[in-house]
Design an enzyme around this catalytic site. Sequence first.
Site: not given
Ligand code: AMP
Length: 478
Positions: A245, A451
């Site tokens: 994004v 079971h």
């Molecule tokens: P978590 O840290 O497990 O909560 O996952 C957050 C996710 O958001 C990660 O997999 C990042 O790669 C993803 N992420 C961070 N910034 C962006 C962005 N700008 N667009 C799409 N995904 C993102």
Amino acid sequence: MSQKFDVVVIGAGPGGYVAAIKAAQLGLSTACIEKYTDKEGKLALGGTCLNVGCIPSKALLDSSWKYHEAKDAFAIHGITTGDVNMDVPAMVGRKANIVKNLTSGVATLFKANGVTSLQGHGKLLAGKRVELTKPDGSVEIIEAENVILASGSRPIDIPPAPVDNNVIVDSTGALEFQTVPKRLGVIGAGVIGLELGSVWSRLGAQVTVLEALDTFLMAADTAVSKEAYKTLTKQGLDIKLGARVTGSKVNGDEVVVTYTDANGEQTITFDKLIVAVGRRPVTTELLAADSGVTIDERGFVFVDDHCATSVPGVYAIGDVVRGMMLAHKASEEGIMVVERIKGHKTEMNYDLIPSVIYTHPEIAWVGKTEQALKAEGVEVNVGTFPFAASGRAMAANDTGGFVKVIADAKTDRVLGVHVIGPSAAELVQQGAIGMEFGTSAEDLGMMVFSHPTLSEALHEAALAVNGGAIHVANRKKR
Ligand code: AMP
Ligand code: FAD
């Protein structure tokens, strides 16, 4: 004269409140400082986990799953339901009641254990003194033999999608929708994004998850993440990988999101957008400049393996320090710290912290993945058992997924248990208990399992490690 305690805890999340209760149980005079207030302006203990995290998200996951079952899954059992409707405010209200019960339960536990609950903002000063700024603005200095920093974490915000708490929300806002959004966007295919995306998808939202990485659920075993991607996609989550994004524009009641993927720049319009790109430690106004406590390069309070900071007698636990951001990790760190304050040699086994994603099917694991072990050059034997072959899963009409047990090829010691399927969180805990005691796959295979249970899938996967599964063809021959 200022108050003085053996232990002062800053933050009453699952790290801080558990540490405070344990400290009081061990005979230490203990105070716990918390500033969070609920919608009625009352002090609410329990931190992220109880107020806006683990518990409310699970409440909505359970309600939305029951709705899905009543609507789409009862017919197979011969149950006719007629029209099934979801009263969203009632669902959200039920969640709020559960939160209230639990947070007031922590206040009761504090009283029962003799923990002094102090409302306000805590800040560590030099010399193990804590400045408490009360809700009325008055300030008190509290002295402590030991201080435990447990200030937790908050959602990360990203400039391309600033939260406005209306159209663009973080995980907290996504627990409060009063109607089901028609088109829901989720940025981030992590645990929180998938859980909250699932809630609203089950209730009828058309959900698109935008994830910057090309790999889905990177921390999970590849077999599990592949199965999860397949199943969640089939359930209707449109998970776009490699989609970063880059911008968003709110137009009245909708938001146009721009992202880049392999084909270049794309736009997509949503009625609500959840930003779930991770969490960051809370250290705002936590440490006076001369407190002596250091912060690492990622913003976490710097601690050693026993959660001791750079200042003797000052500790930090939970989301504000390195490691997994999980409630059970925070709590166990709290207990370790307090027991060490009392002179015990308590250690915490960081290698055996289970991870769970409460989608349906649930996804859970403990120990290492097959890929990580192979990368380390460890030779392994792997046994898997599909729930499709489990009588109990068939009876429940819940046969998706499998159990995978990974053992050291030389010693047979179990090094990882990975589950995607019904009650995965509970099954993985059984693996964790065994692994804590150094179980071999053979040990698990020799145990008597009731079971019919879902647990039999763990038994059979352990047997399959050495080619001895009974209810599925063995890949490995004895
Ligand atoms: P978590 O840290 O497990 O909560 O996952 C957050 C996710 O958001 C990660 O997999 C990042 O790669 C993803 N992420 C961070 N910034 C962006 C962005 N700008 N667009 C799409 N995904 C993102
Ligand atoms: P927190 O729970 O964040 O608590 C810190 C507390 O400190 C807060 O109450 C805050 O108000 C207070 N505080 C901060 N600074 C100060 C200060 N200076 N003075 C006074 N008070 C202060 N984890 C799981 O294990 N399982 C799950 O299923 C799960 N689901 C989640 C779902 C969601 C939507 C979210 C957001 C999180 C989820 N988590 C889950 C993560 C879990 O909530 C956190 O790992 C856990 O709450 C961390 O505990 P903590 O005690 O370190 O911090």
